[in-house]
Motif scaffolding. Structure first.
Motif, PDB file in Angstrom:
ATOM      1  N   GLN A 129     -17.017  21.959   5.456  1.00  0.00           N
ATOM      2  CA  GLN A 129     -18.545  22.377   5.612  1.00  0.00           C
ATOM      3  C   GLN A 129     -19.470  21.321   6.590  1.00  0.00           C
ATOM      4  OE1 GLN A 129     -19.828  25.723   5.660  1.00  0.00           O
ATOM      5  NE2 GLN A 129     -17.562  26.031   5.077  1.00  0.00           N
ATOM      6  N   MET A 130     -19.186  19.839   6.295  1.00  0.00           N
ATOM      7  CA  MET A 130     -19.805  18.929   6.866  1.00  0.00           C
ATOM      8  C   MET A 130     -19.851  18.959   8.261  1.00  0.00           C
ATOM      9  SD  MET A 130     -19.605  14.696   6.414  1.00  0.00           S
ATOM     10  CE  MET A 130     -20.202  14.842   4.687  1.00  0.00           C
ATOM     11  N   HIS A 131     -18.602  19.278   8.944  1.00  0.00           N
ATOM     12  CA  HIS A 131     -18.460  19.153  10.429  1.00  0.00           C
ATOM     13  C   HIS A 131     -19.273  20.408  10.851  1.00  0.00           C
ATOM     14  CE1 HIS A 131     -16.743  17.995  14.235  1.00  0.00           C
ATOM     15  NE2 HIS A 131     -16.466  19.317  14.355  1.00  0.00           N
ATOM     16  N   LYS A 132     -19.138  21.594  10.299  1.00  0.00           N
ATOM     17  CA  LYS A 132     -19.827  22.645  10.801  1.00  0.00           C
ATOM     18  C   LYS A 132     -21.402  22.601  10.949  1.00  0.00           C
ATOM     19  CE  LYS A 132     -16.086  25.773   9.166  1.00  0.00           C
ATOM     20  NZ  LYS A 132     -15.705  26.675   8.209  1.00  0.00           N
ATOM     21  N   ILE A 133     -21.945  22.050   9.796  1.00  0.00           N
ATOM     22  CA  ILE A 133     -23.415  21.681   9.735  1.00  0.00           C
ATOM     23  C   ILE A 133     -23.671  20.614  10.622  1.00  0.00           C
ATOM     24  CG2 ILE A 133     -25.010  20.598   8.380  1.00  0.00           C
ATOM     25  CD1 ILE A 133     -23.601  21.809   5.974  1.00  0.00           C
ATOM     26  N   ILE A 134     -22.723  19.741  10.985  1.00  0.00           N
ATOM     27  CA  ILE A 134     -23.314  18.544  11.868  1.00  0.00           C
ATOM     28  C   ILE A 134     -23.267  19.307  13.518  1.00  0.00           C
ATOM     29  CG2 ILE A 134     -22.347  16.484  12.881  1.00  0.00           C
ATOM     30  CD1 ILE A 134     -21.415  15.519  10.424  1.00  0.00           C
ATOM     31  N   LYS A 135     -22.181  20.085  13.668  1.00  0.00           N
ATOM     32  CA  LYS A 135     -22.270  20.880  14.836  1.00  0.00           C
ATOM     33  C   LYS A 135     -23.565  21.730  15.201  1.00  0.00           C
ATOM     34  CE  LYS A 135     -18.458  22.188  17.093  1.00  0.00           C
ATOM     35  NZ  LYS A 135     -17.393  22.661  17.456  1.00  0.00           N
TER      36      LYS A 135
ATOM     37  N   LYS B  43     -26.419  21.011  13.895  1.00  0.00           N
ATOM     38  CA  LYS B  43     -27.405  20.262  13.850  1.00  0.00           C
ATOM     39  C   LYS B  43     -27.789  19.445  15.374  1.00  0.00           C
ATOM     40  CE  LYS B  43     -29.601  20.613   9.919  1.00  0.00           C
ATOM     41  NZ  LYS B  43     -30.797  21.490   9.816  1.00  0.00           N
ATOM     42  N   PHE B  44     -26.279  19.134  15.827  1.00  0.00           N
ATOM     43  CA  PHE B  44     -26.126  18.352  17.012  1.00  0.00           C
ATOM     44  C   PHE B  44     -25.271  19.141  17.953  1.00  0.00           C
ATOM     45  CE2 PHE B  44     -27.026  15.381  13.758  1.00  0.00           C
ATOM     46  CZ  PHE B  44     -28.081  14.444  14.458  1.00  0.00           C
TER      47      PHE B  44
ATOM     48  N   PHE C   5     -32.888  18.258  17.556  1.00  0.00           N
ATOM     49  CA  PHE C   5     -31.758  17.449  17.929  1.00  0.00           C
ATOM     50  C   PHE C   5     -31.157  18.109  19.314  1.00  0.00           C
ATOM     51  CE2 PHE C   5     -32.185  17.141  13.186  1.00  0.00           C
ATOM     52  CZ  PHE C   5     -32.463  15.927  12.924  1.00  0.00           C
ATOM     53  N   ASP C   6     -31.893  18.305  20.098  1.00  0.00           N
ATOM     54  CA  ASP C   6     -31.260  18.921  21.302  1.00  0.00           C
ATOM     55  C   ASP C   6     -30.846  17.773  22.300  1.00  0.00           C
ATOM     56  OD1 ASP C   6     -30.433  21.362  22.570  1.00  0.00           O
ATOM     57  OD2 ASP C   6     -32.155  21.178  23.860  1.00  0.00           O
ATOM     58  N   SER C   7     -30.897  16.552  21.869  1.00  0.00           N
ATOM     59  CA  SER C   7     -30.257  15.514  22.961  1.00  0.00           C
ATOM     60  C   SER C   7     -28.935  15.247  22.907  1.00  0.00           C
ATOM     61  CB  SER C   7     -31.329  14.173  22.301  1.00  0.00           C
ATOM     62  OG  SER C   7     -30.894  13.829  21.461  1.00  0.00           O
ATOM     63  N   HIS C   8     -28.467  14.594  23.992  1.00  0.00           N
ATOM     64  CA  HIS C   8     -27.026  14.221  24.014  1.00  0.00           C
ATOM     65  C   HIS C   8     -26.769  12.963  23.108  1.00  0.00           C
ATOM     66  CE1 HIS C   8     -25.892  16.960  27.031  1.00  0.00           C
ATOM     67  NE2 HIS C   8     -26.963  16.626  27.654  1.00  0.00           N
ATOM     68  N   VAL C   9     -25.809  13.045  21.928  1.00  0.00           N
ATOM     69  CA  VAL C   9     -25.640  11.995  21.340  1.00  0.00           C
ATOM     70  C   VAL C   9     -24.005  11.849  21.214  1.00  0.00           C
ATOM     71  CG1 VAL C   9     -27.734  12.168  19.759  1.00  0.00           C
ATOM     72  CG2 VAL C   9     -25.725  13.485  19.274  1.00  0.00           C
ATOM     73  N   VAL C  10     -23.571  10.512  20.849  1.00  0.00           N
ATOM     74  CA  VAL C  10     -22.297  10.434  20.543  1.00  0.00           C
ATOM     75  C   VAL C  10     -22.151  10.058  18.975  1.00  0.00           C
ATOM     76  CG1 VAL C  10     -20.148   8.979  20.792  1.00  0.00           C
ATOM     77  CG2 VAL C  10     -22.031   9.505  22.782  1.00  0.00           C
ATOM     78  N   LEU C  11     -21.309  10.921  18.343  1.00  0.00           N
ATOM     79  CA  LEU C  11     -20.973  10.706  16.946  1.00  0.00           C
ATOM     80  C   LEU C  11     -19.462  10.369  16.775  1.00  0.00           C
ATOM     81  CD1 LEU C  11     -22.521  13.897  15.389  1.00  0.00           C
ATOM     82  CD2 LEU C  11     -23.545  11.698  15.551  1.00  0.00           C
ATOM     83  N   VAL C  12     -19.265   9.054  15.980  1.00  0.00           N
ATOM     84  CA  VAL C  12     -18.208   8.445  15.597  1.00  0.00           C
ATOM     85  C   VAL C  12     -17.962   8.708  14.082  1.00  0.00           C
ATOM     86  CG1 VAL C  12     -16.855   6.510  15.871  1.00  0.00           C
ATOM     87  CG2 VAL C  12     -18.456   6.961  17.570  1.00  0.00           C
ATOM     88  N   PHE C  13     -16.916   8.983  13.871  1.00  0.00           N
ATOM     89  CA  PHE C  13     -16.377   9.295  12.245  1.00  0.00           C
ATOM     90  C   PHE C  13     -15.325   8.646  11.921  1.00  0.00           C
ATOM     91  CE2 PHE C  13     -18.336  13.258  13.689  1.00  0.00           C
ATOM     92  CZ  PHE C  13     -19.429  13.425  12.929  1.00  0.00           C
TER      93      PHE C  13
END
Length: 199
Positions: free
Chosen positions: A19-25, A27-28, A1-9
């Motif tokens: 913990q969810m935000h830490k895990i997402i950060k 992975k992305f 998951f090393d690509s540039h992505v935009v995540l909208v919450f």
């Protein structure tokens, strides 16, 4: 998951402070984050670990207040009445004076809650054009909601009273107090009985 992505919450105040935000950060790591919320975490109301929305999402890009939504016709207008139930001349910043009153204790006092409920029941028909409109009563905590709900249920009236909140899954509590999940199940059972549903 090393690509540039935009995540909208959406509703980011609910999901992005644990913990969810830490895990997402993890992975992305190259993601750009945008958070939408109607109840941002500010310095006055930080998350349980002390963070604010700006700590996670950085600079505020835009805000859209309820008054803007009403003016734009995106939501129905409503009337807000403020009724003062407490007054104090205590200067909370003056350390020379006696310690300030425990406002939480005062706000949760049985007499005050009963008085507020009686007042609402007294003015309800007038304020809702003889029940032509509904009313929403918001309070500052789940404990307060449950207390108000129970007092409304104990009074004689012909209103339909319901409550809604998200219970704390990992809630700390003692054996004397009802867990908020149990209270929510009790409130949902009342709702089901009132409207012949099975939620």
């Amino acid at each position: 998951f090393d690509s540039h992505v935009v995540l909208v919450f959406d509703e980011c105040h609910r999901s992005q402070f644990g913990q969810m935000h830490k895990i997402i950060k993890q992975k992305f790591p190259k993601a750009q984050y945008f958070g939408f919320t109607g109840t941002p975490r500010l310095t006055e109301n930080p998350s349980q670990d002390g963070r604010t929305s700006a700590d996670i999402f950085e600079k505020l890009l835009h805000n859209y207040l309820i008054k803007d939504a009403i003016a734009d016709g995106n939501v129905l207008g409503f009337n807000v009445d403020y009724v003062r139930t407490l007054s104090s001349t205590v200067d909370l910043d003056d350390e020379e004076k006696v310690e300030a009153i425990d406002t939480e204790e005062v706000l949760m006092d049985d007499r005050r809650i009963n008085n507020v409920v009686d007042y609402i029941l007294k003015i309800h028909d007038k304020k809702t054009n003889n029940k032509r409109y509904n009313a929403i009563f918001t309070v500052k905590s789940i404990d307060m909601l449950i207390k108000y709900y129970d007092v409304f249920k104990s009074k004689k009236h012909n209103l339909k009273i319901a409550g809604i909140f998200t219970f704390g899954a990992n809630e700390d509590g003692d054996l004397e107090n009802e867990h908020s999940r149990d209270a929510l199940e009790r409130i949902i059972l009342d709702y089901n009985n009132m409207f012949d549903r099975n939620y």
